[in-house]
Scaffold this motif. Structure first.
Motif, PDB file in Angstrom:
ATOM      1  N   PRO A   2       4.416   2.759   9.330  1.00 16.24           N
ATOM      2  CA  PRO A   2       5.221   3.555   8.389  1.00 16.24           C
ATOM      3  C   PRO A   2       6.241   4.455   9.096  1.00 16.24           C
ATOM      4  O   PRO A   2       7.352   4.648   8.604  1.00 16.24           O
ATOM      5  N   LEU A   3       5.875   4.972  10.266  1.00 11.15           N
ATOM      6  CA  LEU A   3       6.802   5.813  11.017  1.00 11.15           C
ATOM      7  C   LEU A   3       8.015   5.003  11.488  1.00 11.15           C
ATOM      8  O   LEU A   3       9.155   5.477  11.433  1.00 11.15           O
ATOM      9  N   ALA A   4       7.784   3.773  11.923  1.00 13.35           N
ATOM     10  CA  ALA A   4       8.893   2.903  12.341  1.00 13.35           C
ATOM     11  C   ALA A   4       9.824   2.623  11.165  1.00 13.35           C
ATOM     12  O   ALA A   4      11.050   2.587  11.334  1.00 13.35           O
ATOM     13  N   VAL A   5       9.261   2.450   9.979  1.00 17.34           N
ATOM     14  CA  VAL A   5      10.082   2.210   8.789  1.00 17.34           C
ATOM     15  C   VAL A   5      10.902   3.459   8.472  1.00 17.34           C
ATOM     16  O   VAL A   5      12.103   3.373   8.208  1.00 17.34           O
ATOM     17  N   LEU A   6      10.283   4.627   8.532  1.00 16.10           N
ATOM     18  CA  LEU A   6      11.001   5.874   8.255  1.00 16.10           C
ATOM     19  C   LEU A   6      12.113   6.133   9.275  1.00 16.10           C
ATOM     20  O   LEU A   6      13.179   6.626   8.922  1.00 16.10           O
ATOM     21  N   ILE A   7      11.861   5.799  10.534  1.00 16.04           N
ATOM     22  CA  ILE A   7      12.885   5.980  11.564  1.00 16.04           C
ATOM     23  C   ILE A   7      14.053   5.031  11.333  1.00 16.04           C
ATOM     24  O   ILE A   7      15.206   5.376  11.589  1.00 16.04           O
ATOM     25  N   ALA A  41      13.556  -2.425   8.011  1.00 18.37           N
ATOM     26  CA  ALA A  41      13.964  -1.150   7.418  1.00 18.37           C
ATOM     27  C   ALA A  41      15.418  -0.838   7.734  1.00 18.37           C
ATOM     28  O   ALA A  41      16.160  -0.362   6.873  1.00 18.37           O
ATOM     29  N   VAL A  42      15.834  -1.100   8.967  1.00 11.36           N
ATOM     30  CA  VAL A  42      17.223  -0.841   9.353  1.00 11.36           C
ATOM     31  C   VAL A  42      18.167  -1.703   8.524  1.00 11.36           C
ATOM     32  O   VAL A  42      19.217  -1.237   8.084  1.00 11.36           O
ATOM     33  N   PHE A  70       9.807  -0.244   0.834  1.00  9.71           N
ATOM     34  CA  PHE A  70       9.080   0.511   1.856  1.00  9.71           C
ATOM     35  C   PHE A  70       7.644   0.018   1.967  1.00  9.71           C
ATOM     36  O   PHE A  70       7.143  -0.249   3.065  1.00  9.71           O
ATOM     37  N   VAL A  71       6.980  -0.126   0.840  1.00  8.28           N
ATOM     38  CA  VAL A  71       5.587  -0.586   0.842  1.00  8.28           C
ATOM     39  C   VAL A  71       5.496  -2.023   1.365  1.00  8.28           C
ATOM     40  O   VAL A  71       4.637  -2.336   2.196  1.00  8.28           O
ATOM     41  N   ALA A  72       6.383  -2.892   0.909  1.00 12.69           N
ATOM     42  CA  ALA A  72       6.343  -4.288   1.333  1.00 12.69           C
ATOM     43  C   ALA A  72       6.614  -4.434   2.831  1.00 12.69           C
ATOM     44  O   ALA A  72       5.930  -5.198   3.525  1.00 12.69           O
ATOM     45  N   ILE A  73       7.581  -3.690   3.345  1.00 14.99           N
ATOM     46  CA  ILE A  73       7.889  -3.756   4.773  1.00 14.99           C
ATOM     47  C   ILE A  73       6.726  -3.210   5.591  1.00 14.99           C
ATOM     48  O   ILE A  73       6.360  -3.784   6.623  1.00 14.99           O
ATOM     49  N   THR A  74       6.131  -2.131   5.138  1.00 19.39           N
ATOM     50  CA  THR A  74       4.991  -1.548   5.850  1.00 19.39           C
ATOM     51  C   THR A  74       3.813  -2.517   5.872  1.00 19.39           C
ATOM     52  O   THR A  74       3.192  -2.726   6.926  1.00 19.39           O
ATOM     53  N   ILE A  75       3.500  -3.115   4.741  1.00 20.44           N
ATOM     54  CA  ILE A  75       2.385  -4.070   4.678  1.00 20.44           C
ATOM     55  C   ILE A  75       2.663  -5.277   5.565  1.00 20.44           C
ATOM     56  O   ILE A  75       1.774  -5.754   6.282  1.00 20.44           O
ATOM     57  N   THR A  76       3.898  -5.765   5.551  1.00 15.82           N
ATOM     58  CA  THR A  76       4.265  -6.895   6.409  1.00 15.82           C
ATOM     59  C   THR A  76       4.061  -6.555   7.879  1.00 15.82           C
ATOM     60  O   THR A  76       3.501  -7.353   8.643  1.00 15.82           O
ATOM     61  N   GLY A  77       4.506  -5.381   8.290  1.00 18.17           N
ATOM     62  CA  GLY A  77       4.319  -4.954   9.674  1.00 18.17           C
ATOM     63  C   GLY A  77       2.854  -4.845  10.056  1.00 18.17           C
ATOM     64  O   GLY A  77       2.447  -5.275  11.144  1.00 18.17           O
TER      65      GLY A  77
END
Length: 85
Positions: A2-7, A41-42, A70-77
């Motif tokens: 989640p931190l990588a997505v937020l960054i 995310a970028v 955000f949720v989908a990208i986090t779950i994928t990661g």
């Protein structure tokens, strides 16, 4: 993850420009799923992307869209990190 997505959200870059950055991140020891989540995310959740989408979506729909992404990208990661170790 989640931190990588937020960054990645305030950044803006195309997919081809992300390849060298992902290579450096993975060489420095960042897990592949985390690097993948950062890249998505970028590309998909960036502030300029949201500004463009704001012209065609109402704020409520834009927030829902960004939240789902955000949720989908986090779950994928997380899944990629679990699979690849």
């Amino acid at each position: 993850v989640p931190l990588a997505v937020l960054i990645g959200i305030p950044l803006y870059m195309n997919a081809v420009g992300m390849i060298p950055i992902l290579q450096v991140l993975t060489e420095k020891g960042v897990a592949m799923g985390t690097a993948l989540a950062f890249m998505m995310a970028v590309i998909g959740l960036s502030v300029p992307e949201m500004i463009i989408l704001r012209k065609v979506l109402k704020i409520r729909l834009l927030v829902i869209f960004a939240g789902i992404l955000f949720v989908a990208i986090t779950i994928t990661g997380i899944i990629f990190n679990m699979i690849l170790g």
